[in-house]
Scaffold this motif. Sequence first.
Motif, PDB file in Angstrom:
ATOM      1  N   LEU A   1      44.541  52.213  56.324  1.00  0.00           N
ATOM      2  CA  LEU A   1      44.065  52.715  55.026  1.00  0.00           C
ATOM      3  C   LEU A   1      42.636  53.227  55.087  1.00  0.00           C
ATOM      4  O   LEU A   1      41.783  52.627  55.736  1.00  0.00           O
ATOM      5  CB  LEU A   1      44.108  51.599  53.980  1.00  0.00           C
ATOM      6  CG  LEU A   1      45.446  51.242  53.333  1.00  0.00           C
ATOM      7  CD1 LEU A   1      45.255  50.028  52.416  1.00  0.00           C
ATOM      8  CD2 LEU A   1      45.976  52.420  52.520  1.00  0.00           C
ATOM      9  N   ILE A   2      42.388  54.338  54.384  1.00  0.00           N
ATOM     10  CA  ILE A   2      41.012  54.769  54.135  1.00  0.00           C
ATOM     11  C   ILE A   2      40.847  54.784  52.620  1.00  0.00           C
ATOM     12  O   ILE A   2      41.579  55.488  51.910  1.00  0.00           O
ATOM     13  CB  ILE A   2      40.737  56.170  54.703  1.00  0.00           C
ATOM     14  CG1 ILE A   2      40.839  56.122  56.233  1.00  0.00           C
ATOM     15  CG2 ILE A   2      39.353  56.656  54.286  1.00  0.00           C
ATOM     16  CD1 ILE A   2      40.576  57.455  56.898  1.00  0.00           C
ATOM     17  N   ILE A   3      39.922  53.975  52.132  1.00  0.00           N
ATOM     18  CA  ILE A   3      39.769  53.790  50.686  1.00  0.00           C
ATOM     19  C   ILE A   3      38.387  54.243  50.264  1.00  0.00           C
ATOM     20  O   ILE A   3      37.392  53.813  50.851  1.00  0.00           O
ATOM     21  CB  ILE A   3      39.933  52.307  50.317  1.00  0.00           C
ATOM     22  CG1 ILE A   3      41.244  51.774  50.878  1.00  0.00           C
ATOM     23  CG2 ILE A   3      39.865  52.101  48.807  1.00  0.00           C
ATOM     24  CD1 ILE A   3      41.339  50.264  50.810  1.00  0.00           C
ATOM     25  N   ALA A   4      38.318  55.106  49.254  1.00  0.00           N
ATOM     26  CA  ALA A   4      37.023  55.548  48.740  1.00  0.00           C
ATOM     27  C   ALA A   4      36.841  55.089  47.299  1.00  0.00           C
ATOM     28  O   ALA A   4      37.761  54.542  46.703  1.00  0.00           O
ATOM     29  CB  ALA A   4      36.897  57.063  48.824  1.00  0.00           C
TER      30      ALA A   4
ATOM     31  N   ASN B   1      37.633  66.282  58.196  1.00  0.00           N
ATOM     32  CA  ASN B   1      38.911  66.421  58.881  1.00  0.00           C
ATOM     33  C   ASN B   1      39.956  66.972  57.913  1.00  0.00           C
ATOM     34  O   ASN B   1      40.516  66.249  57.088  1.00  0.00           O
ATOM     35  CB  ASN B   1      39.340  65.050  59.417  1.00  0.00           C
ATOM     36  CG  ASN B   1      40.717  65.110  60.036  1.00  0.00           C
ATOM     37  OD1 ASN B   1      41.334  66.177  60.140  1.00  0.00           O
ATOM     38  ND2 ASN B   1      41.211  63.958  60.467  1.00  0.00           N
ATOM     39  N   ASN B   2      40.197  68.267  58.016  1.00  0.00           N
ATOM     40  CA  ASN B   2      41.098  68.920  57.064  1.00  0.00           C
ATOM     41  C   ASN B   2      42.565  68.606  57.286  1.00  0.00           C
ATOM     42  O   ASN B   2      43.413  68.992  56.500  1.00  0.00           O
ATOM     43  CB  ASN B   2      40.875  70.435  57.089  1.00  0.00           C
ATOM     44  CG  ASN B   2      39.697  70.826  56.230  1.00  0.00           C
ATOM     45  OD1 ASN B   2      39.470  70.242  55.169  1.00  0.00           O
ATOM     46  ND2 ASN B   2      38.922  71.799  56.690  1.00  0.00           N
TER      47      ASN B   2
ATOM     48  N   ALA C   1      43.617  65.390  57.704  1.00  0.00           N
ATOM     49  CA  ALA C   1      43.913  64.045  57.183  1.00  0.00           C
ATOM     50  C   ALA C   1      44.494  64.142  55.783  1.00  0.00           C
ATOM     51  O   ALA C   1      44.037  64.927  54.959  1.00  0.00           O
ATOM     52  CB  ALA C   1      42.650  63.204  57.178  1.00  0.00           C
ATOM     53  N   PRO C   2      45.541  63.338  55.496  1.00  0.00           N
ATOM     54  CA  PRO C   2      46.240  63.483  54.224  1.00  0.00           C
ATOM     55  C   PRO C   2      45.524  62.883  53.012  1.00  0.00           C
ATOM     56  O   PRO C   2      45.789  63.287  51.890  1.00  0.00           O
ATOM     57  CB  PRO C   2      47.563  62.761  54.458  1.00  0.00           C
ATOM     58  CG  PRO C   2      47.304  61.808  55.572  1.00  0.00           C
ATOM     59  CD  PRO C   2      46.223  62.402  56.410  1.00  0.00           C
ATOM     60  N   TYR C   3      44.644  61.910  53.180  1.00  0.00           N
ATOM     61  CA  TYR C   3      44.041  61.240  52.018  1.00  0.00           C
ATOM     62  C   TYR C   3      42.521  61.316  52.077  1.00  0.00           C
ATOM     63  O   TYR C   3      41.849  60.316  52.281  1.00  0.00           O
ATOM     64  CB  TYR C   3      44.535  59.790  51.930  1.00  0.00           C
ATOM     65  CG  TYR C   3      46.045  59.703  51.944  1.00  0.00           C
ATOM     66  CD1 TYR C   3      46.789  60.175  50.864  1.00  0.00           C
ATOM     67  CD2 TYR C   3      46.730  59.200  53.052  1.00  0.00           C
ATOM     68  CE1 TYR C   3      48.186  60.130  50.873  1.00  0.00           C
ATOM     69  CE2 TYR C   3      48.126  59.152  53.070  1.00  0.00           C
ATOM     70  CZ  TYR C   3      48.845  59.626  51.983  1.00  0.00           C
ATOM     71  OH  TYR C   3      50.210  59.600  51.992  1.00  0.00           O
ATOM     72  N   PRO C   4      41.969  62.530  51.902  1.00  0.00           N
ATOM     73  CA  PRO C   4      40.540  62.723  52.113  1.00  0.00           C
ATOM     74  C   PRO C   4      39.691  62.060  51.026  1.00  0.00           C
ATOM     75  O   PRO C   4      40.017  62.165  49.840  1.00  0.00           O
ATOM     76  CB  PRO C   4      40.385  64.247  52.030  1.00  0.00           C
ATOM     77  CG  PRO C   4      41.518  64.698  51.155  1.00  0.00           C
ATOM     78  CD  PRO C   4      42.649  63.756  51.445  1.00  0.00           C
ATOM     79  N   PRO C   5      38.603  61.369  51.400  1.00  0.00           N
ATOM     80  CA  PRO C   5      37.684  60.854  50.388  1.00  0.00           C
ATOM     81  C   PRO C   5      36.833  62.002  49.830  1.00  0.00           C
ATOM     82  O   PRO C   5      36.547  62.961  50.544  1.00  0.00           O
ATOM     83  CB  PRO C   5      36.794  59.869  51.158  1.00  0.00           C
ATOM     84  CG  PRO C   5      37.068  60.073  52.607  1.00  0.00           C
ATOM     85  CD  PRO C   5      38.177  61.051  52.776  1.00  0.00           C
ATOM     86  N   PHE C   6      36.446  61.887  48.580  1.00  0.00           N
ATOM     87  CA  PHE C   6      35.584  62.899  47.969  1.00  0.00           C
ATOM     88  C   PHE C   6      34.148  62.746  48.466  1.00  0.00           C
ATOM     89  O   PHE C   6      33.438  63.729  48.656  1.00  0.00           O
ATOM     90  CB  PHE C   6      35.631  62.759  46.445  1.00  0.00           C
ATOM     91  CG  PHE C   6      34.785  63.764  45.711  1.00  0.00           C
ATOM     92  CD1 PHE C   6      35.172  65.094  45.635  1.00  0.00           C
ATOM     93  CD2 PHE C   6      33.600  63.388  45.101  1.00  0.00           C
ATOM     94  CE1 PHE C   6      34.392  66.039  44.954  1.00  0.00           C
ATOM     95  CE2 PHE C   6      32.812  64.318  44.420  1.00  0.00           C
ATOM     96  CZ  PHE C   6      33.206  65.643  44.353  1.00  0.00           C
TER      97      PHE C   6
END
Lengths: 242, 242
Positions: free
Chosen positions: B70-73, B52-53, B55-60
């Motif tokens: 929160l999305i946490i990687a 999803n390009n 989304a502001p906080y992309p996981p690697f």
Amino acid sequence: MRFELYYWPTIQGRGEYIRLALEQAGAKYIDVARRAESSGMGVQAMVDLMNNNEAPYPPFAPPFLKAGELIIAQTANILLFLGPQLGLVGVDESSRIWAHQLQLTVSDFVTEVHDTHHPIAGGLYYKDQKPEAKRCAADFIETRLPKFLGYFEHVIECNPFGDQFMIGAELSYVDLSIFQIIEGLRYAFPNAMKKTEFSYPLLLDLHHRVALQPRIARYLKSTRRVPFSKQGIFRHYNELDV
Amino acid sequence: MRFELYYWPTIQGRGEYIRLALEQAGAKYIDVARRAESSGMGVQAMVDLMNNNEAPYPPFAPPFLKAGELIIAQTANILLFLGPQLGLVGVDESSRIWAHQLQLTVSDFVTEVHDTHHPIAGGLYYKDQKPEAKRCAADFIETRLPKFLGYFEHVIECNPFGDQFMIGAELSYVDLSIFQIIEGLRYAFPNAMKKTEFSYPLLLDLHHRVALQPRIARYLKSTRRVPFSKQGIFRHYNELDV
């Protein structure tokens, strides 16, 4: 608070990400292993601290930081701790988690850079793993470097606060680390970078702006900045570049 | 809170350190990629979220955790976040820093384990780097495995709260991770472990006590526990063992 940084004195290595943060913040710190052994410091002080079998919270490896009673190891963990104290990350939990997540991805990248010249074993000489290093570095340049740099570029691109920084609207310790990996890649793989770095304009722009920060500019010209060399993590070997 | 874990559904991999923590705490969670695609989940949901390009906080990369907004990687970062919420780490700053430091050392170890079978490139098949893997695994067994296990053993030994746990006087997420690496090493390098594991009595004792935790014991017998295989990080190849 006056911090004590413990790291190998003759390389930038993993300690450099911490040195850059301390320098940018104008923090008071001693780079212990770079001081004279006659003053009770130097590498011996670092080794003594690591070999102290009585201490309850032993670090696995340098770098580590002494901050009052605390001894903290692991580069990204040290920056997690220092960030808010040095004003190099937002104070809210989500900024701190996001900054740390990016820093851990920087750590992963740095490990892969190291492995380009030491794919078989860190304890063996480069000359004893040269053919393997050539294969590893070729794959790194072709697949891993664009994957990581592309990711970091995308992170700036989709920063909701604009495309000036990795996180939010102000310089953070992650920006300093991005500066360092661009510096390191240009030193280690000059030909590969010449061919591809134009694909990452936001990273290059960030690198440029970090270099112009007055304290960073002074640091880079000072003797406190250890030069790149064939001992560090970013190493230049002609045969590993394109 | 109900957590959503996103990780590859057919391997333990790095996701397992998080699964173990969620299971031990009896937390409500969905292992999204292991659910049916017909329900809007499955691997596709994970890939969609990564691609999803907007989304502001992309996981690697996986694993990543959705906790409310929160999305946490990054495995260790997820455990840093979950630890206090799940009661799997002390609440004071020094305990959290120390636990995280150990977890980052676990992460480094896991990377080295992975590299024993993929020393040249993660993107190549094992069969295309078999001679290199043999050299790498031999060095790993001879130098790295004892260095890391010896360190972790020493950490328990010098725990000021006694030699039952890695940190303090109660079970933490780090203990669960130590359980997992002992399990993994016994699967991947059974001969090497048979020869040397007696040197780490406190780690073996900890491993044993974690396995007896009622929720962990139930989890290990359930279908929620993905079996070890030649796809994961800990892999058994006869030729890489002693």
